[in-house]
Write a protein that holds these residues in place. Structure first.
Motif, mmCIF file in Angstrom:
data_model
loop_
_atom_site.group_PDB
_atom_site.id
_atom_site.type_symbol
_atom_site.label_atom_id
_atom_site.label_comp_id
_atom_site.label_asym_id
_atom_site.label_seq_id
_atom_site.Cartn_x
_atom_site.Cartn_y
_atom_site.Cartn_z
ATOM 1 N N VAL A 1 0.835 -1.200 0.000
ATOM 2 C CA VAL A 1 0.000 0.000 0.000
ATOM 3 C C VAL A 1 0.868 1.249 0.000
ATOM 4 O O VAL A 1 0.537 2.250 -0.618
ATOM 5 N N ALA A 2 1.993 1.171 0.690
ATOM 6 C CA ALA A 2 2.850 2.355 0.849
ATOM 7 C C ALA A 2 4.062 2.301 -0.065
ATOM 8 O O ALA A 2 5.018 3.040 0.123
ATOM 9 N N ARG A 3 3.994 1.434 -1.058
ATOM 10 C CA ARG A 3 5.179 1.187 -1.860
ATOM 11 C C ARG A 3 5.864 2.438 -2.401
ATOM 12 O O ARG A 3 7.089 2.577 -2.256
ATOM 13 N N PRO A 4 5.145 3.381 -3.016
ATOM 14 C CA PRO A 4 5.863 4.521 -3.602
ATOM 15 C C PRO A 4 6.710 5.253 -2.571
ATOM 16 O O PRO A 4 7.845 5.627 -2.854
ATOM 17 N N ILE A 5 6.151 5.438 -1.392
ATOM 18 C CA ILE A 5 6.867 6.237 -0.405
ATOM 19 C C ILE A 5 8.021 5.439 0.206
ATOM 20 O O ILE A 5 9.115 5.966 0.422
ATOM 21 N N LEU A 6 7.820 4.148 0.452
ATOM 22 C CA LEU A 6 8.891 3.323 1.012
ATOM 23 C C LEU A 6 10.033 3.184 0.006
ATOM 24 O O LEU A 6 11.203 3.288 0.359
ATOM 25 N N GLN A 7 9.647 2.933 -1.226
ATOM 26 C CA GLN A 7 10.666 2.776 -2.263
ATOM 27 C C GLN A 7 11.500 4.037 -2.393
ATOM 28 O O GLN A 7 12.715 3.981 -2.582
ATOM 29 N N ASN A 8 10.840 5.160 -2.278
ATOM 30 C CA ASN A 8 11.554 6.442 -2.389
ATOM 31 C C ASN A 8 12.470 6.682 -1.198
ATOM 32 O O ASN A 8 13.652 7.014 -1.360
ATOM 33 N N ILE B 1 -6.791 10.310 7.327
ATOM 34 C CA ILE B 1 -5.556 10.734 6.669
ATOM 35 C C ILE B 1 -4.794 9.570 6.030
ATOM 36 O O ILE B 1 -4.406 9.673 4.862
ATOM 37 N N PRO B 2 -4.567 8.481 6.747
ATOM 38 C CA PRO B 2 -3.750 7.423 6.142
ATOM 39 C C PRO B 2 -4.299 6.911 4.818
ATOM 40 O O PRO B 2 -3.574 6.868 3.822
ATOM 41 N N GLY B 3 -5.566 6.544 4.780
ATOM 42 C CA GLY B 3 -6.153 6.049 3.550
ATOM 43 C C GLY B 3 -6.093 7.078 2.441
ATOM 44 O O GLY B 3 -5.788 6.752 1.292
ATOM 45 N N PHE B 4 -6.371 8.308 2.785
ATOM 46 C CA PHE B 4 -6.343 9.392 1.807
ATOM 47 C C PHE B 4 -4.967 9.546 1.190
ATOM 48 O O PHE B 4 -4.810 9.492 -0.041
ATOM 49 N N VAL B 5 -3.962 9.708 2.034
ATOM 50 C CA VAL B 5 -2.607 9.931 1.530
ATOM 51 C C VAL B 5 -2.110 8.729 0.732
ATOM 52 O O VAL B 5 -1.571 8.880 -0.364
ATOM 53 N N LEU B 6 -2.331 7.541 1.253
ATOM 54 C CA LEU B 6 -1.831 6.351 0.561
ATOM 55 C C LEU B 6 -2.507 6.174 -0.789
ATOM 56 O O LEU B 6 -1.874 5.766 -1.759
ATOM 57 N N HIS B 7 -3.797 6.471 -0.858
ATOM 58 C CA HIS B 7 -4.484 6.335 -2.138
ATOM 59 C C HIS B 7 -3.941 7.328 -3.162
ATOM 60 O O HIS B 7 -3.608 6.950 -4.283
ATOM 61 N N GLU B 8 -3.861 8.588 -2.777
ATOM 62 C CA GLU B 8 -3.373 9.593 -3.722
ATOM 63 C C GLU B 8 -1.935 9.311 -4.113
ATOM 64 O O GLU B 8 -1.514 9.585 -5.235
ATOM 65 N N LEU B 9 -1.190 8.741 -3.168
ATOM 66 C CA LEU B 9 0.186 8.362 -3.446
ATOM 67 C C LEU B 9 0.253 7.320 -4.546
ATOM 68 O O LEU B 9 1.085 7.410 -5.455
ATOM 69 N N SER B 10 -0.633 6.330 -4.484
ATOM 70 C CA SER B 10 -0.555 5.250 -5.450
ATOM 71 C C SER B 10 -1.154 5.682 -6.782
ATOM 72 O O SER B 10 -0.756 5.195 -7.833
ATOM 73 N N VAL B 11 -2.114 6.603 -6.737
ATOM 74 C CA VAL B 11 -2.723 7.078 -7.971
ATOM 75 C C VAL B 11 -1.797 8.065 -8.679
ATOM 76 O O VAL B 11 -1.726 8.106 -9.898
#
Lengths: 203, 203
Positions: free
Chosen positions: A164-171, B101-111
């Motif tokens: 779920v957090a891949r982009p941020i962890l990878q970065n 916040i967590p779901g929001f940030v993680l979703h926008e991060l992956s999108v």
DNA sequence: GTCTATATTGTGATAGAC
DNA sequence: GTCTATCACAATATAGAC
């Protein structure tokens, strides 16, 4: 079911899976699904009456991939530590092969929580047996006292979160090196169960 | 819905925060934000030229709430175990007060993963010091050998995951009892650091 | 079954009165 | 600053030819 071109239907489902899992329901565009499937929008509606219907199929499949397959494992008669190893490594392996499923399912879950009620009741998710097994090991003094629900939550968290957090962890941890991150996740198939067992095992 | 004491701009931001965090950028509707703020769409565009601009502010605030505040803590001079306790309990507390916040940030991060590059580089996220501290404790034989990045990932996972997966956990583990789930998360402020320290501590 | 063309509804954004 | 009315366009969905 008359003579359907299964090839086209398969292409549509595959394309829909790609787009929906990466963009979510609201972000997905029928045009993009059509493009990826190599057809046009009208044909989408020929096979699936609406965006909702198409999404329904994709989400169902994703949800079944994410939730119940390995949950059944929790009901088995396996010894606790072995079960933990088997569960976590298998679960992580599933997500390695379906990296977008966790974020997809969790997002749709939070946007439309009602949906899970229907789906969850349609499949007998019953972690009670696993929770009881944990409690029994605590009573026997084999593992440290812990709320069994906390243990299960931690197991799920460590399996699912990296995807779920891949982009941020990878970065942050790997300066965006995809292969390094892939190796990292691969290693976690062994590291996570070891971490969990260390946390609960009584000396 | 909105307080009459607040000025219009504050009402808009508050409404936008509610809608964006629960529906995401694509799912959010300017109409709904306007309704929640007790105004009309035109006035939204008077204060914020576009949906993008409005989202920008909300996401920035959410991202800053989620990522850096507690990350700074990792750079402090605190002893490792104390730091782990402080970090996890504070982080969980933040999410108790900002559950979407967590779901929001993680979703926008992956999108839209590109967005993190900008934001992350604008703030000096540097976990290196924490990772080094872990390695030092391993070398001294105080904690078990572990990839420090795995440990940090596990910490984040156990703090964040329950808020991302809340609907499903609440349903499966607490038969949808909101208060029971709230108590569960509150308990985790102590249970999680204990779990982590048990996992790594050398006897 | 597959296409082109079009209907129909959403929604973000603007114009202009007050 | 705030409103009503409306534009412009995007996106789902349908009609109808082949």
């Amino acid at each position: 079911m008359a003579e359907k071109d299964l090839n086209t239907e398969q292409k549509i489902l595959e394309a829909a899976r790609l787009v929906f899992t990466q963009k979510g329901f609201e972000g997905a565009r029928m045009q993009e699904i059509a493009d990826k499937a190599g057809i046009n929008k009208a044909l989408l509606h020929y096979y699936y009456r609406s965006k909702d219907k198409l999404f329904e199929g994709v989400f169902r499949e994703a949800f079944f991939t994410m939730v119940p397959q390995v949950m059944d494992l929790l009901k088995s008669e396996m010894p606790l530590f072995e079960k933990i190893r088997f569960f976590t490594s298998n679960y992580i392996e599933i997500f390695i092969n379906n990296p977008f499923i966790p974020g997809f399912v969790l997002h749709e879950l939070s946007v439309n929580p009602k949906r899970i009620v229907d789906l969850l009741s349609n499949m007998g998710i019953q972690p009670a047996l696993f929770l009881d097994q944990i409690q029994a090991e605590i009573d026997k003094g084999i593992i440290k006292p812990i709320d069994p629900r906390n243990l299960l939550t931690n197991m799920l968290a460590m399996c699912i979160f990296p995807f779920v957090a891949r982009p941020i962890l990878q970065n942050i941890l790997f300066t965006n090196d995809e292969q390094a991150f892939a190796q990292f996740v691969e290693d976690r198939k062994k590291a996570v169960p070891e971490f969990i067992i260390n946390a609960i095992k009584n000396e």
